[in-house]
Structure formats: structure tokens, C-alpha cells
Write an enzyme that holds these catalytic residues in place. Structure first.
Site, PDB file in Angstrom:
ATOM      1  N   LYS A  89       3.412 -11.787 -10.355  1.00 40.05           N
ATOM      2  CA  LYS A  89       4.166 -11.629  -8.820  1.00 40.05           C
ATOM      3  C   LYS A  89       2.916 -11.874  -8.454  1.00 40.05           C
ATOM      4  O   LYS A  89       2.723 -12.424  -7.064  1.00 40.05           O
ATOM      5  CB  LYS A  89       4.622 -10.015  -8.711  1.00 40.05           C
ATOM      6  CG  LYS A  89       6.266  -9.774  -8.999  1.00 40.05           C
ATOM      7  CD  LYS A  89       6.526  -8.555  -8.523  1.00 40.05           C
ATOM      8  CE  LYS A  89       5.678  -7.636  -9.608  1.00 40.05           C
ATOM      9  NZ  LYS A  89       6.827  -6.535  -9.559  1.00 40.05           N
ATOM     10  N   MET A  90       1.491 -10.833  -8.420  1.00 39.27           N
ATOM     11  CA  MET A  90       0.510 -10.973  -7.025  1.00 39.27           C
ATOM     12  C   MET A  90      -0.248 -12.258  -7.962  1.00 39.27           C
ATOM     13  O   MET A  90      -0.643 -13.160  -6.654  1.00 39.27           O
ATOM     14  CB  MET A  90      -0.500  -9.652  -8.173  1.00 39.27           C
ATOM     15  CG  MET A  90       0.577  -8.427  -7.627  1.00 39.27           C
ATOM     16  SD  MET A  90       0.204  -8.400  -5.637  1.00 39.27           S
ATOM     17  CE  MET A  90      -1.385  -8.325  -4.682  1.00 39.27           C
ATOM     18  N   ASN A 123      -6.070  -3.875 -10.367  1.00 37.26           N
ATOM     19  CA  ASN A 123      -6.398  -2.489  -9.806  1.00 37.26           C
ATOM     20  C   ASN A 123      -6.872  -1.396 -11.485  1.00 37.26           C
ATOM     21  O   ASN A 123      -6.659  -0.188 -11.849  1.00 37.26           O
ATOM     22  CB  ASN A 123      -4.774  -1.852  -9.788  1.00 37.26           C
ATOM     23  CG  ASN A 123      -4.529  -1.615  -8.727  1.00 37.26           C
ATOM     24  OD1 ASN A 123      -5.946  -2.038  -7.513  1.00 37.26           O
ATOM     25  ND2 ASN A 123      -2.217  -1.201  -7.687  1.00 37.26           N
ATOM     26  N   SER A 143      -5.112  -5.582  -1.994  1.00 37.87           N
ATOM     27  CA  SER A 143      -3.682  -4.680  -1.425  1.00 37.87           C
ATOM     28  C   SER A 143      -2.667  -5.529  -0.932  1.00 37.87           C
ATOM     29  O   SER A 143      -3.192  -6.435   0.182  1.00 37.87           O
ATOM     30  CB  SER A 143      -4.073  -4.047  -0.432  1.00 37.87           C
ATOM     31  OG  SER A 143      -3.217  -2.434   0.085  1.00 37.87           O
ATOM     32  N   LYS A 160     -10.249   0.595  -3.824  1.00 41.45           N
ATOM     33  CA  LYS A 160      -9.361   0.132  -4.090  1.00 41.45           C
ATOM     34  C   LYS A 160      -8.233   1.783  -4.019  1.00 41.45           C
ATOM     35  O   LYS A 160      -6.921   2.282  -3.842  1.00 41.45           O
ATOM     36  CB  LYS A 160      -8.449  -0.404  -4.817  1.00 41.45           C
ATOM     37  CG  LYS A 160      -7.103  -1.268  -4.583  1.00 41.45           C
ATOM     38  CD  LYS A 160      -7.045  -1.453  -3.840  1.00 41.45           C
ATOM     39  CE  LYS A 160      -5.157  -1.890  -3.456  1.00 41.45           C
ATOM     40  NZ  LYS A 160      -4.145  -1.790  -4.749  1.00 41.45           N
ATOM     41  N   HIS A 180      -8.224   3.979  -0.891  1.00 38.71           N
ATOM     42  CA  HIS A 180      -7.014   4.006  -0.339  1.00 38.71           C
ATOM     43  C   HIS A 180      -5.948   4.065  -1.110  1.00 38.71           C
ATOM     44  O   HIS A 180      -4.911   3.869  -0.797  1.00 38.71           O
ATOM     45  CB  HIS A 180      -6.846   2.061  -0.443  1.00 38.71           C
ATOM     46  CG  HIS A 180      -5.828   0.787   0.208  1.00 38.71           C
ATOM     47  ND1 HIS A 180      -4.788   0.879  -0.961  1.00 38.71           N
ATOM     48  CD2 HIS A 180      -5.268   0.713   0.731  1.00 38.71           C
ATOM     49  CE1 HIS A 180      -3.912   0.643   0.182  1.00 38.71           C
ATOM     50  NE2 HIS A 180      -4.509   0.091   1.416  1.00 38.71           N
ATOM     51  N   ASN A 181      -5.417   4.117  -2.574  1.00 38.79           N
ATOM     52  CA  ASN A 181      -4.095   4.241  -2.871  1.00 38.79           C
ATOM     53  C   ASN A 181      -4.600   5.565  -3.278  1.00 38.79           C
ATOM     54  O   ASN A 181      -2.712   6.017  -2.581  1.00 38.79           O
ATOM     55  CB  ASN A 181      -4.585   2.801  -4.127  1.00 38.79           C
ATOM     56  CG  ASN A 181      -3.640   2.837  -4.279  1.00 38.79           C
ATOM     57  OD1 ASN A 181      -3.657   1.708  -3.104  1.00 38.79           O
ATOM     58  ND2 ASN A 181      -3.046   1.964  -5.492  1.00 38.79           N
ATOM     59  N   GLU A 220      -2.493   6.071  -0.076  1.00 36.11           N
ATOM     60  CA  GLU A 220      -1.070   5.662   0.451  1.00 36.11           C
ATOM     61  C   GLU A 220      -0.265   6.631  -0.218  1.00 36.11           C
ATOM     62  O   GLU A 220       0.813   7.133  -0.117  1.00 36.11           O
ATOM     63  CB  GLU A 220      -1.220   4.475  -0.309  1.00 36.11           C
ATOM     64  CG  GLU A 220       0.012   3.789  -0.766  1.00 36.11           C
ATOM     65  CD  GLU A 220      -0.050   2.116  -2.548  1.00 36.11           C
ATOM     66  OE1 GLU A 220      -1.132   1.479  -1.469  1.00 36.11           O
ATOM     67  OE2 GLU A 220       0.182   2.498  -3.375  1.00 36.11           O
ATOM     68  N   TYR A 221      -0.500   7.138  -1.460  1.00 34.90           N
ATOM     69  CA  TYR A 221       0.368   7.839  -2.203  1.00 34.90           C
ATOM     70  C   TYR A 221       0.152   9.175  -1.299  1.00 34.90           C
ATOM     71  O   TYR A 221       1.171  10.068  -0.916  1.00 34.90           O
ATOM     72  CB  TYR A 221      -0.390   9.274  -3.046  1.00 34.90           C
ATOM     73  CG  TYR A 221      -0.277   8.413  -4.348  1.00 34.90           C
ATOM     74  CD1 TYR A 221      -0.597   7.156  -5.161  1.00 34.90           C
ATOM     75  CD2 TYR A 221      -0.302   9.186  -5.661  1.00 34.90           C
ATOM     76  CE1 TYR A 221      -0.597   6.356  -6.020  1.00 34.90           C
ATOM     77  CE2 TYR A 221      -0.342   8.576  -7.037  1.00 34.90           C
ATOM     78  CZ  TYR A 221      -0.435   7.176  -7.047  1.00 34.90           C
ATOM     79  OH  TYR A 221      -0.520   6.343  -8.535  1.00 34.90           O
ATOM     80  N   ARG A 234       4.718  13.843  -7.800  1.00 37.58           N
ATOM     81  CA  ARG A 234       5.397  12.247  -8.395  1.00 37.58           C
ATOM     82  C   ARG A 234       5.831  12.801  -9.782  1.00 37.58           C
ATOM     83  O   ARG A 234       6.977  12.541 -10.180  1.00 37.58           O
ATOM     84  CB  ARG A 234       4.190  11.286  -8.589  1.00 37.58           C
ATOM     85  CG  ARG A 234       4.603  10.538  -7.101  1.00 37.58           C
ATOM     86  CD  ARG A 234       3.284   9.165  -6.973  1.00 37.58           C
ATOM     87  NE  ARG A 234       3.705   8.317  -5.725  1.00 37.58           N
ATOM     88  CZ  ARG A 234       3.131   7.545  -5.634  1.00 37.58           C
ATOM     89  NH1 ARG A 234       2.833   6.678  -7.069  1.00 37.58           N
ATOM     90  NH2 ARG A 234       2.880   6.664  -4.636  1.00 37.58           N
TER      91      ARG A 234
HETATM   92  O1  LIG Z   1      -2.185  -1.572  -1.690  1.00 33.18           O
HETATM   93  C1  LIG Z   1      -1.424  -2.220  -2.477  1.00 33.18           C
HETATM   94  O2  LIG Z   1      -1.357  -3.043  -2.020  1.00 33.18           O
HETATM   95  C2  LIG Z   1      -0.491  -0.939  -3.358  1.00 33.18           C
HETATM   96  O3  LIG Z   1      -1.488   0.263  -3.342  1.00 33.18           O
HETATM   97  C3  LIG Z   1      -0.221  -2.292  -4.687  1.00 33.18           C
HETATM   98  O4  LIG Z   1      -1.453  -2.015  -5.097  1.00 33.18           O
HETATM   99  C4  LIG Z   1       0.797  -1.173  -5.749  1.00 33.18           C
HETATM  100  O5  LIG Z   1       1.589  -1.380  -5.700  1.00 33.18           O
HETATM  101  C5  LIG Z   1       0.211   0.030  -6.109  1.00 33.18           C
HETATM  102  O6  LIG Z   1      -0.801   0.447  -7.080  1.00 33.18           O
HETATM  103  C6  LIG Z   1       1.157   0.492  -6.899  1.00 33.18           C
HETATM  104  O7  LIG Z   1       0.437   2.342  -7.271  1.00 33.18           O
HETATM  105  P1  LIG Z   1       1.089   3.197  -7.652  1.00 33.18           P
HETATM  106  O8  LIG Z   1       1.780   2.389  -9.439  1.00 33.18           O
HETATM  107  O9  LIG Z   1       0.403   4.104  -8.446  1.00 33.18           O
HETATM  108  O10 LIG Z   1       2.135   3.637  -7.331  1.00 33.18           O
END
Ligand SMILES: O=C(O)[C@H](O)[C@@H](O)[C@H](O)[C@H](O)COP(=O)(O)O
Length: 298
Positions: free
Chosen positions: A10-11, A95, A121, A171, A174-175, A178-179, A269
């Protein structure tokens, strides 16, 4: 510029299209021949193997890997190393753990090959129309590949973070953030869901996406999710994770950083993946033992 892309998931696929939109010449390989053919139909040069991809690139070659972290990255680097030459460049856009990236950079430097670890990202939409990049690697060589990032990122959407490893470290953090942000959004909506009022969640998220302190892409996505399924009845509240949140927590522990929000969001999670817990059973049994309190039968 000419670039080889390995990994048309996909990416990688969307990134390749994005690069071609900006007049970069893409040579592509994936184990899935159909994906290679499809991309060739869009204007890329298809490669039948990794060796073929390397052969089709002009030196200094730039090879962008867009595959899952761990073994797939290791295997590809092992295969590429003897095929590439001094001055060639590997960009690793997945990642990966930053320590793996440091190791790759050190190993490849022995062969004169430059390694860039790039946190990417923005999801598939970002890969297609404008991503966000955190880039670690050699500062001078970075300047030669900077156009690739500038062209395929959103305006202002990339940063050179320093030596190898720093891109993936950035990154990772960043994640972790995000969590925590996602957990806070989830908890807030649960309070509203259990509370005394009957909210239209999509409308609330729409409102919060416009001018509020907590506006942003995650809130826009929250609106979109509630538009599709107003009470999210079609899905379970099970939240998987791929490692970056855990690594962030591990780093926080290593450096004695109090990061309870990210840590708790990771633990929640894990909890969400279980239907029942042994911890709960032990506590219920103990309450029953010392106080005769009722237990729920399995
Ligand atoms: O910045 C982003 O675009 C997201 O973070 C992307 O990299 C991905 O969706 C995560 O890696 C999901 O991470 P988890 O599976 O750990 O939730």
C-alpha cells in the site's frame, strides 16, 4: 531523479505513483509480479528481480525499500549489498527499530554504501499525495537526494534529523505520541457515550475539527469513522500494535522518562486484545477467598 523501489504494498505503490507524478523515473520490484505489472502500466520500469532492478539503475544508484521491518529489511539489505557499489544509496522507509538502522548504516558503510533511515508518516493517502518524512543519514549525501523528499512530501513535510538511526527514532516517538492521542480521543468519546446526553459523534468530531484546541487529522478521521458507522457497531474495540509504541516506552524506561500517557495507552491496547484476563481471575478469586464476595462463573 531515477529511483529503484522495492516493495509495492500500500505504501510503496502509492509512493511510486507520487514520485512519477513529480517526474522521477521509477524502477520497481516486488515479489508480487502483478503489482509490478500494474505499476509498469502507470509508467514505471518493471524489474523481474532485485539484480534486474540494480542493473536497470544508473550509478550512483538509489534504492528505496518499502517493506515490513525486521527480517524483510534484513534480507533485502543482505541481497542488495553485493550488488551495489561504492557511493550507492539505500533508503529504508519502513517502521524499523532505530538500532537496526544504526546497524545497517554501519554494515553498509564498510562497502561505501550510504544508508538513510526514513520514518514515513501520513498513511497511504500521504504516500500518494504528500507524505511526511523524518530522515536520518549522511548530511552531505542527504542534499543529493533531498529533491525526492521535497517533491513527494506535503509542503514543509520533511526534516533531516541527523545521523543514521535518528529518522526512525523520531518516527518511533511520533508513533508513541500517536498512541497517546488516539487513546485520549477514544476515552473522551467513551465518556460521552456512557454519559447522560445523546450526542451525534460525527457532528461533535466535525465541530472539534474546526477551530478547537484538539483539532487535527486524527479528529478529522474520527469524524470520518463516525460518519461510516455512527456508534462503531460494526467493529470490535480491539487495538493491535506493531511495535513503535512499545519501543517508545522502552526508551522512556531506559532514560527514566516519566511517560505515563504513552505507556498506559500501550497497555490498554494489550488489554483490548484479551477477552478475559488471568489478572482479573486472580483478583476475583482473592476477593472471594477473603471476603466471600461473589465471583462471575466462567
Ligand atoms: O505515521 C503514520 O502514518 C502511522 O503511524 C503509520 O506509520 C502506521 O499506521 C503505524 O505504524 C501503525 O502503528 P501501530 O500498528 O503500532 O498502531
Amino acid at each position: 531523479m531515477q529511483i529503484g523501489i522495492i516493495g509495492l504494498g500500500k505504501m510503496g505503490y502509492n509512493l511510486a505513483l507520487n514520485m512519477m507524478d513529480h517526474k522521477h523515473e521509477v524502477v520497481a520490484f516486488d515479489l508480487d509480479k502483478k503489482a509490478v505489472e500494474r505499476l509498469a502500466g502507470e509508467g514505471a520500469t518493471g524489474a523481474s528481480s532485485i539484480a534486474d532492478l540494480v542493473e536497470k539503475l544508473q550509478a550512483p544508484r538509489i534504492v528505496w525499500l518499502m517493506v515490513p521491518h525486521g527480517k524483510p529489511v534484513d534480507n533485502l539489505i543482505d541481497q542488495l549489498t553485493p550488488l551495489l557499489s561504492k557511493g550507492d544509496i539505500i533508503i529504508e522507509g519502513g517502521n524499523s527499530h532505530y538500532k537496526e538502522s544504526i546497524r545497517h548504516a554501519e554494515d553498509l558503510s564498510k562497502h561505501g554504501i550510504y544508508f538513510f533511515d526514513v520514518g514515513t508518516s501520513g498513511g497511504t493517502e500521504g504516500a500518494r499525495h504528500g507524505a511526511c518524512y523524518m530522515i536520518g543519514g549522511d548530511a552531505e549525501v542527504f542534499k543529493t537526494i533531498e529533491p525526492l523528499f521535497r517533491d513527494t512530501a506535503v509542503p514543509n513535510g520533511y526534516v533531516y534529523t541527523g545521523r543514521a538511526g535518528s529518522g526512525h527514532y523520531c518516527k518511533m516517538v511520533h508513533n508513541g505520541i500517536e498512541y497517546g492521542m488516539m487513546a485520549a480521543i477514544g476515552e473522551g468519546f467513551e465518556v460521552m457515550e456512557k454519559g447522560p446526553f445523546d450526542y451525534d459523534f460525527a457532528e461533535v468530531a466535525r465541530c472539534w475539527s474546526n477551530g478547537s484546541v484538539i483539532r487535527g487529522w486524527l479528529m478529522e478521521l474520527t469524524e470520518s469513522a463516525f460518519r461510516q458507522d455512527p456508534r462503531l457497531e460494526q467493529i470490535k474495540g480491539v487495538v493491535h500494535s506493531s511495535g513503535e509504541g512499545k519501543w517508545t516506552v522502552e526508551e522512556a524506561l531506559n532514560f527514566q522518562v516519566a511517560a505515563p500517557v504513552i505507556t498506559m495507552s500501550l497497555l490498554m491496547r494489550y488489554r483490548s486484545e484479551e477477552t478475559d484476563t488471568f489478572t482479573g481471575k486472580v483478583q476475583a478469586a482473592l476477593r472471594n477467598q477473603f471476603g466471600g464476595h461473589a465471583v462471575e462463573k466462567a
